[in-house]
Design a protein around this motif. Structure first.
Motif, PDB file in Angstrom:
ATOM      1  N   GLU A   1      82.340  64.562 -12.901  1.00  9.33           N
ATOM      2  CA  GLU A   1      83.136  63.503 -11.991  1.00  9.33           C
ATOM      3  C   GLU A   1      84.450  63.946 -11.907  1.00  9.33           C
ATOM      4  N   GLN A   2      84.907  64.300 -13.215  1.00 12.38           N
ATOM      5  CA  GLN A   2      86.592  64.464 -13.284  1.00 12.38           C
ATOM      6  C   GLN A   2      86.958  66.026 -12.310  1.00 12.38           C
ATOM      7  N   MET A   3      85.882  66.887 -12.017  1.00  8.75           N
ATOM      8  CA  MET A   3      86.040  67.931 -11.285  1.00  8.75           C
ATOM      9  C   MET A   3      85.968  67.398  -9.709  1.00  8.75           C
ATOM     10  N   GLY A   4      85.478  66.426  -9.464  1.00  8.55           N
ATOM     11  CA  GLY A   4      85.165  66.071  -8.146  1.00  8.55           C
ATOM     12  C   GLY A   4      83.802  66.518  -7.478  1.00  8.55           C
ATOM     13  N   TYR A   5      82.884  66.823  -8.442  1.00  6.30           N
ATOM     14  CA  TYR A   5      81.591  67.464  -7.885  1.00  6.30           C
ATOM     15  C   TYR A   5      80.512  66.342  -7.636  1.00  6.30           C
ATOM     16  N   ILE A   6      80.761  65.208  -8.469  1.00  7.19           N
ATOM     17  CA  ILE A   6      79.907  64.132  -8.219  1.00  7.19           C
ATOM     18  C   ILE A   6      80.510  62.860  -8.320  1.00  7.19           C
ATOM     19  N   ILE A   7      79.841  61.855  -7.789  1.00  6.30           N
ATOM     20  CA  ILE A   7      80.383  60.549  -7.808  1.00  6.30           C
ATOM     21  C   ILE A   7      79.420  59.753  -8.293  1.00  6.30           C
ATOM     22  N   SER A   8      79.584  58.654  -9.240  1.00  7.62           N
ATOM     23  CA  SER A   8      78.687  57.664  -9.432  1.00  7.62           C
ATOM     24  C   SER A   8      78.995  56.315  -9.167  1.00  7.62           C
ATOM     25  N   TYR A   9      77.949  55.519  -9.073  1.00  7.26           N
ATOM     26  CA  TYR A   9      77.831  54.212  -8.491  1.00  7.26           C
ATOM     27  C   TYR A   9      76.551  53.609  -9.245  1.00  7.26           C
ATOM     28  N   TRP A  10      76.843  52.060  -9.259  1.00  4.20           N
ATOM     29  CA  TRP A  10      75.725  51.379  -9.753  1.00  4.20           C
ATOM     30  C   TRP A  10      74.594  50.909  -8.957  1.00  4.20           C
ATOM     31  N   GLY A  11      73.475  51.323  -9.314  1.00  5.55           N
ATOM     32  CA  GLY A  11      72.135  50.948  -8.503  1.00  5.55           C
ATOM     33  C   GLY A  11      72.425  49.404  -8.520  1.00  5.55           C
ATOM     34  N   ASP A  12      71.427  48.925  -7.781  1.00  6.08           N
ATOM     35  CA  ASP A  12      70.962  47.488  -7.399  1.00  6.08           C
ATOM     36  C   ASP A  12      69.626  46.895  -7.931  1.00  6.08           C
TER      37      ASP A  12
ATOM     38  N   TYR B   1      73.986  55.643 -11.041  1.00  9.63           N
ATOM     39  CA  TYR B   1      73.291  56.826 -10.310  1.00  9.63           C
ATOM     40  C   TYR B   1      74.433  57.626 -10.038  1.00  9.63           C
ATOM     41  N   TYR B   2      74.293  59.087  -9.704  1.00  9.03           N
ATOM     42  CA  TYR B   2      75.048  60.082  -9.370  1.00  9.03           C
ATOM     43  C   TYR B   2      74.673  60.756  -8.154  1.00  9.03           C
ATOM     44  N   THR B   3      75.674  60.929  -7.366  1.00  9.30           N
ATOM     45  CA  THR B   3      75.323  61.848  -6.163  1.00  9.30           C
ATOM     46  C   THR B   3      76.383  62.825  -6.190  1.00  9.30           C
ATOM     47  N   ILE B   4      75.846  64.073  -5.373  1.00  8.67           N
ATOM     48  CA  ILE B   4      76.745  65.089  -5.158  1.00  8.67           C
ATOM     49  C   ILE B   4      77.672  64.982  -4.106  1.00  8.67           C
ATOM     50  N   THR B   5      78.823  65.640  -4.356  1.00 10.78           N
ATOM     51  CA  THR B   5      79.884  65.717  -3.373  1.00 10.78           C
ATOM     52  C   THR B   5      79.916  67.159  -2.443  1.00 10.78           C
ATOM     53  N   PRO B   6      80.403  67.247  -1.413  1.00 10.96           N
ATOM     54  CA  PRO B   6      80.519  68.330  -0.886  1.00 10.96           C
ATOM     55  C   PRO B   6      81.076  69.827  -1.646  1.00 10.96           C
ATOM     56  N   ALA B   7      82.196  69.336  -2.443  1.00 11.62           N
ATOM     57  CA  ALA B   7      82.677  70.213  -3.557  1.00 11.62           C
ATOM     58  C   ALA B   7      81.580  70.588  -4.455  1.00 11.62           C
ATOM     59  N   GLY B   8      80.957  69.765  -4.828  1.00 10.30           N
ATOM     60  CA  GLY B   8      79.722  69.922  -5.973  1.00 10.30           C
ATOM     61  C   GLY B   8      78.581  70.729  -5.288  1.00 10.30           C
ATOM     62  N   LYS B   9      78.668  70.502  -4.106  1.00 10.84           N
ATOM     63  CA  LYS B   9      77.439  71.403  -3.230  1.00 10.84           C
ATOM     64  C   LYS B   9      77.783  72.918  -3.316  1.00 10.84           C
ATOM     65  N   MET B  10      79.184  72.996  -3.043  1.00  6.83           N
ATOM     66  CA  MET B  10      79.885  74.377  -3.075  1.00  6.83           C
ATOM     67  C   MET B  10      79.889  75.017  -4.528  1.00  6.83           C
TER      68      MET B  10
END
Length: 106
Positions: free
Chosen positions: A57-68, A77-86
């Motif tokens: 998350e600190q590197m900007g490779y993933i973002i977290s969010y709370w599920g509902d 939950y965690y989702t991968i960012t475009p930078a994380g995909k690279m």
């Protein structure tokens, strides 16, 4: 045979990114998937997993969010960012290259 952590050390973040390339997920689900894929031979310790989440998350490779969730505890939950995909693609290419060299040597 159980896989020693020495063989996988340094690849924890790439393993997590690989899971997130498939879909958004949460810690327990990612660890269960790792266990399933390795036929119960490898499991990330909880502290290792969540430390890796923080680094990613600190590197900007993933973002977290709370599920509902409507029942049970809320999940982060965690989702991968475009930078994380690279980063995943780069790390995977590095792994493939290192694996080819090791295969040639052993």
């Amino acid at each position: 045979m159980s896989i020693t952590s020495d063989l996988i050390r340094g690849h924890t973040e790439t393993i997590i990114l690989a899971q997130l390339m498939l879909k958004d997920s949460y810690g327990y689900e990612i660890n269960k998937s790792i266990l399933d894929k390795t036929d119960n031979q490898y499991e990330l310790k909880e502290a290792t997993l969540y430390s890796a989440f923080r680094r990613l998350e600190q590197m900007g490779y993933i973002i977290s969010y709370w599920g509902d969730e409507t029942t049970g505890a809320r999940r982060r939950y965690y989702t991968i960012t475009p930078a994380g995909k690279m980063a995943y693609e780069r790390n995977k290419a590095d792994w493939d290259e290192a694996k080819a060299v090791i295969d040639a040597l052993i």
